[in-house]
Design a protein around this motif. Structure first.
Motif: not given
Length: 296
Positions: A32-37, A39-52
């Motif tokens: 998917q790429g990072t989508g330029g965001n 912060i939103a990435l971990p949720h989309k990727a199913g990760l319980r991690r901070c975007g940073k």
DNA sequence: AAGCAGGGCAACCGCGAGAAT
DNA sequence: TATTCTCGCGGTTGCCCTGCT
């Protein structure tokens, strides 16, 4: 008003990444790429991690072509050189080293290179950071290496080319033309008001060029950031009395001037290696210049 | 073998810059 | 123009491993 947190710190996992998390993140970004965001990435990727945290993990570990460990001598030189020129701008340094991350280089510098530099810079007292003068023995190659490391990095310059004063001069003359002002004599050396400008004055005696080069270098490299600026000014002077037409003092003299707001380590290293009895050490704490000078 | 100290490194923190609103 | 948000960076922390006593 305080800054909003980038994520809900209560509900994000911290600490080391598991192989499963790595796989999830890698898989998601590759598809998917990072989508330029971030912060939103971990949720989309199913990760319980901070975007940073995801960003850091990707950039420092997961992205393709990352190399870890085993820095080469060449890379060491590049790091020394760039550090001397621009300070601890690890991302810029990393950009010059294929496959290296800023974090890796930072760690490498803090844990190994700095010590290596200390070892190099703290030899017995007869070693000085200096270009050979007519009244002192020729410096060892390590001195040139150290001085080379203070020169602005240029990727097209070979290691061997950097090992002699002549090579250094060739480097400066040939590679930095866009930034260089070449002066015929010391007296006309001017301190440019422009940043990112390299000024060099080179004196030569026509009869003894090969052994008695007078060298004056002034490097002024400033970071683009106004608030986190790292200002590095490396000025190396070598005024041989035989060619020292513009000064009253006829002593053989070499000096190193380091100006810097973010390179305390380098200052300390150089000052500590140059405080032997026959040297005088001057600190100029003038706030407008923030430089210190070492005279031999 | 156990405890301790130091080194190495991955990860986190906080800040500034710049884009977005 | 002011405010908010994200990104990217450098500095720092803390865990883990290794070597020494």
């Amino acid at each position: 008003m305080g800054r909003a947190p980038c994520c809900d710190k209560e509900n994000v996992k911290r600490g080391p990444w598991s192989p499963e998390e790595d796989a999830k993140l890698k898989d998601y970004i590759e598809k998917q790429g990072t989508g330029g965001n971030w912060i939103a990435l971990p949720h989309k990727a199913g990760l319980r991690r901070c975007g940073k945290s995801c960003r850091l993990r990707w950039l420092n570990y997961l992205r393709p072509n990352i190399r870890h460990g085993d820095f080469t001598e060449e890379e060491d030189k590049i790091i020394y050189s760039l550090y001397a020129s621009i300070g601890s701008r690890w991302s810029v340094i990393a950009a010059h080293l294929q496959g290296r991350t800023d974090n890796d280089i930072k760690n490498y510098w803090n844990t190994k290179l700095k010590k290596k530099l200390i070892a190099t810079m703290a030899p017995p007292s007869h070693h000085h950071l200096a270009i050979a003068t007519s009244s002192s023995p020729s410096p060892s190659p390590s001195h040139y290496n150290m001085i080379n490391s203070l020169l602005p990095y240029n990727p097209s310059v070979s290691t061997n080319q950097l090992l002699t004063p002549q090579g250094m001069m060739m480097t400066m003359m040939g590679q930095q033309q866009q930034q260089l002002l070449y002066q015929e004599d010391m007296g006309s050396l001017v301190n440019s008001a422009n940043s990112n400008k390299f000024i060099m004055s080179h004196q030569e005696d026509s009869q003894e060029q090969s052994t008695n080069n007078g060298i004056m270098l002034l490097s002024d490299v400033r970071s683009g950031s106004s608030t986190t600026s790292t200002v590095t000014r490396v000025k190396m002077e070598h005024l041989d009395h035989q060619h020292h037409h513009h000064e009253e003092d006829e002593r053989s003299m070499s000096s190193v001037v380091m100006e810097d707001y973010g390179m305390e380590e380098i200052k300390q290293l150089i000052s500590s290696s140059c405080t032997s009895s026959n040297n005088s050490l001057w600190f100029d704490e003038n706030k407008t210049e923030d430089k210190f000078m070492l005279y031999y």
